[in-house]
Scaffold this motif. Structure first.
Motif, PDB file in Angstrom:
ATOM      1  N   UNK A   1       0.847  -1.167   0.000  1.00  0.00           N
ATOM      2  CA  UNK A   1       0.000   0.000   0.000  1.00  0.00           C
ATOM      3  C   UNK A   1       0.895   1.233   0.000  1.00  0.00           C
ATOM      4  N   UNK A   2       0.584   2.193  -0.844  1.00  0.00           N
ATOM      5  CA  UNK A   2       1.316   3.449  -0.882  1.00  0.00           C
ATOM      6  C   UNK A   2       0.326   4.584  -0.609  1.00  0.00           C
ATOM      7  N   UNK A   3       0.662   5.422   0.372  1.00  0.00           N
ATOM      8  CA  UNK A   3      -0.195   6.541   0.755  1.00  0.00           C
ATOM      9  C   UNK A   3       0.447   7.864   0.389  1.00  0.00           C
ATOM     10  N   UNK A   4      -0.396   8.865   0.150  1.00  0.00           N
ATOM     11  CA  UNK A   4       0.075  10.241   0.007  1.00  0.00           C
ATOM     12  C   UNK A   4       0.307  10.732   1.433  1.00  0.00           C
ATOM     13  N   UNK A   5       1.534  10.510   1.937  1.00  0.00           N
ATOM     14  CA  UNK A   5       1.859  10.801   3.328  1.00  0.00           C
ATOM     15  C   UNK A   5       3.362  10.972   3.454  1.00  0.00           C
ATOM     16  N   UNK A   6       3.768  11.631   4.526  1.00  0.00           N
ATOM     17  CA  UNK A   6       5.181  11.711   4.875  1.00  0.00           C
ATOM     18  C   UNK A   6       5.386  10.880   6.128  1.00  0.00           C
ATOM     19  N   UNK A   7       6.635  10.525   6.395  1.00  0.00           N
ATOM     20  CA  UNK A   7       6.901   9.666   7.538  1.00  0.00           C
ATOM     21  C   UNK A   7       8.305   9.926   8.069  1.00  0.00           C
ATOM     22  N   UNK A   8       8.399  10.020   9.391  1.00  0.00           N
ATOM     23  CA  UNK A   8       9.695  10.197  10.028  1.00  0.00           C
ATOM     24  C   UNK A   8       9.874   9.089  11.074  1.00  0.00           C
ATOM     25  N   UNK A   9      11.133   8.898  11.480  1.00  0.00           N
ATOM     26  CA  UNK A   9      11.444   7.913  12.516  1.00  0.00           C
ATOM     27  C   UNK A   9      12.081   8.608  13.703  1.00  0.00           C
ATOM     28  N   UNK A  10      11.635   8.222  14.881  1.00  0.00           N
ATOM     29  CA  UNK A  10      12.198   8.700  16.136  1.00  0.00           C
ATOM     30  C   UNK A  10      12.480   7.468  16.978  1.00  0.00           C
ATOM     31  N   UNK A  11      13.737   7.295  17.339  1.00  0.00           N
ATOM     32  CA  UNK A  11      14.151   6.162  18.178  1.00  0.00           C
ATOM     33  C   UNK A  11      13.682   4.830  17.585  1.00  0.00           C
ATOM     34  N   UNK A  12      13.771   4.706  16.261  1.00  0.00           N
ATOM     35  CA  UNK A  12      13.435   3.445  15.603  1.00  0.00           C
ATOM     36  C   UNK A  12      11.951   3.183  15.419  1.00  0.00           C
ATOM     37  N   UNK A  13      11.094   4.176  15.729  1.00  0.00           N
ATOM     38  CA  UNK A  13       9.650   4.043  15.562  1.00  0.00           C
ATOM     39  C   UNK A  13       9.174   5.096  14.581  1.00  0.00           C
ATOM     40  N   UNK A  14       8.141   4.762  13.816  1.00  0.00           N
ATOM     41  CA  UNK A  14       7.670   5.661  12.763  1.00  0.00           C
ATOM     42  C   UNK A  14       6.426   6.435  13.167  1.00  0.00           C
ATOM     43  N   UNK A  15       6.410   7.701  12.727  1.00  0.00           N
ATOM     44  CA  UNK A  15       5.244   8.577  12.835  1.00  0.00           C
ATOM     45  C   UNK A  15       4.786   8.864  11.422  1.00  0.00           C
ATOM     46  N   UNK A  16       3.570   8.475  11.095  1.00  0.00           N
ATOM     47  CA  UNK A  16       2.994   8.674   9.772  1.00  0.00           C
ATOM     48  C   UNK A  16       2.203   9.976   9.770  1.00  0.00           C
ATOM     49  N   UNK A  17       2.482  10.850   8.780  1.00  0.00           N
ATOM     50  CA  UNK A  17       1.862  12.169   8.705  1.00  0.00           C
ATOM     51  C   UNK A  17       0.926  12.210   7.501  1.00  0.00           C
ATOM     52  N   UNK A  18      -0.379  12.271   7.758  1.00  0.00           N
ATOM     53  CA  UNK A  18      -1.403  12.300   6.713  1.00  0.00           C
ATOM     54  C   UNK A  18      -1.931  13.710   6.523  1.00  0.00           C
ATOM     55  N   UNK A  19      -2.463  13.981   5.341  1.00  0.00           N
ATOM     56  CA  UNK A  19      -3.104  15.260   5.067  1.00  0.00           C
ATOM     57  C   UNK A  19      -3.098  15.545   3.586  1.00  0.00           C
ATOM     58  N   UNK A  20      -3.996  16.422   3.148  1.00  0.00           N
ATOM     59  CA  UNK A  20      -4.051  16.774   1.733  1.00  0.00           C
ATOM     60  C   UNK A  20      -2.839  17.599   1.323  1.00  0.00           C
ATOM     61  N   UNK A  21      -2.668  17.750   0.037  1.00  0.00           N
ATOM     62  CA  UNK A  21      -1.580  18.562  -0.495  1.00  0.00           C
ATOM     63  C   UNK A  21      -1.645  19.970   0.089  1.00  0.00           C
ATOM     64  N   UNK A  22      -0.511  20.470   0.541  1.00  0.00           N
ATOM     65  CA  UNK A  22      -0.458  21.816   1.104  1.00  0.00           C
ATOM     66  C   UNK A  22      -0.829  21.910   2.569  1.00  0.00           C
ATOM     67  N   UNK A  23      -1.100  20.786   3.231  1.00  0.00           N
ATOM     68  CA  UNK A  23      -1.529  20.822   4.634  1.00  0.00           C
ATOM     69  C   UNK A  23      -0.370  20.921   5.614  1.00  0.00           C
ATOM     70  N   UNK A  24       0.865  20.747   5.131  1.00  0.00           N
ATOM     71  CA  UNK A  24       2.012  20.893   6.021  1.00  0.00           C
ATOM     72  C   UNK A  24       2.709  19.604   6.402  1.00  0.00           C
ATOM     73  N   UNK A  25       2.498  18.541   5.637  1.00  0.00           N
ATOM     74  CA  UNK A  25       3.146  17.264   5.952  1.00  0.00           C
ATOM     75  C   UNK A  25       4.667  17.395   5.947  1.00  0.00           C
ATOM     76  N   UNK A  26       5.204  17.963   4.888  1.00  0.00           N
ATOM     77  CA  UNK A  26       6.657  18.123   4.784  1.00  0.00           C
ATOM     78  C   UNK A  26       7.174  19.098   5.822  1.00  0.00           C
TER      79      UNK A  26
END
Length: 137
Positions: A1-26
């Motif tokens: 599955x591929x989502x329109x989302x950004x994702x970061x890792x903190x201490x080996x765990x992922x935080x998935x960032x959802x939102x429409x284009x221009x909402x501030x994911x990046x």
């Protein structure tokens, strides 16, 4: 599955960032990276189930290690390894409650904690604290 989302890792765990284009994911990902998070992916995030865990990864070598900074350009960052998603934030929805109830979202059959994050001045710092220490019941 591929989502329109950004994702970061903190201490080996992922935080998935959802939102429409221009909402501030990046922008949110960049702010968390300034606090030491690693970049898994920007704008497109792959998800796969591994047993009961949901693993986030960058779905394309062409975008691995790249993040968009509006008004600055595409920036390079060391790519974080695929990691288990432990928290999801949705930038499309504002949180109305001062102390919100526990919310969840189902992705690929995995039930994950959800934070509603639109228009929250301390969102990055709050998410960072949650990722490092959890949320009090």
């Amino acid at each position: 599955m591929i989502l329109h989302a950004s994702c970061i890792a903190i201490a080996g765990k992922a935080l998935l960032i959802l939102g429409p284009s221009g909402s501030g994911k990046s922008a949110l990902a960049l702010k968390l990276m300034a606090y030491g998070a690693g970049l898994i992916s920007d704008d497109q995030t792959g998800l796969r189930r591994e047993g009961v865990r949901l693993i986030a990864f960058c779905p394309s070598a062409a975008i691995r290690g790249l993040i968009e900074a509006r008004g600055i350009g595409l920036l390079r960052s060391p790519a974080a390894i695929p990691s288990e998603v432990v928290l999801v934030v949705d930038l499309a929805q504002p949180e109305q409650d001062r102390l919100p109830p526990r919310r969840t979202i189902s992705l690929a059959g995995c039930l994950l904690p959800l934070v509603l994050g639109a228009q929250n001045d301390h969102l990055a710092e709050g998410l960072l604290a949650w990722m490092k220490g959890g949320r009090q019941e």
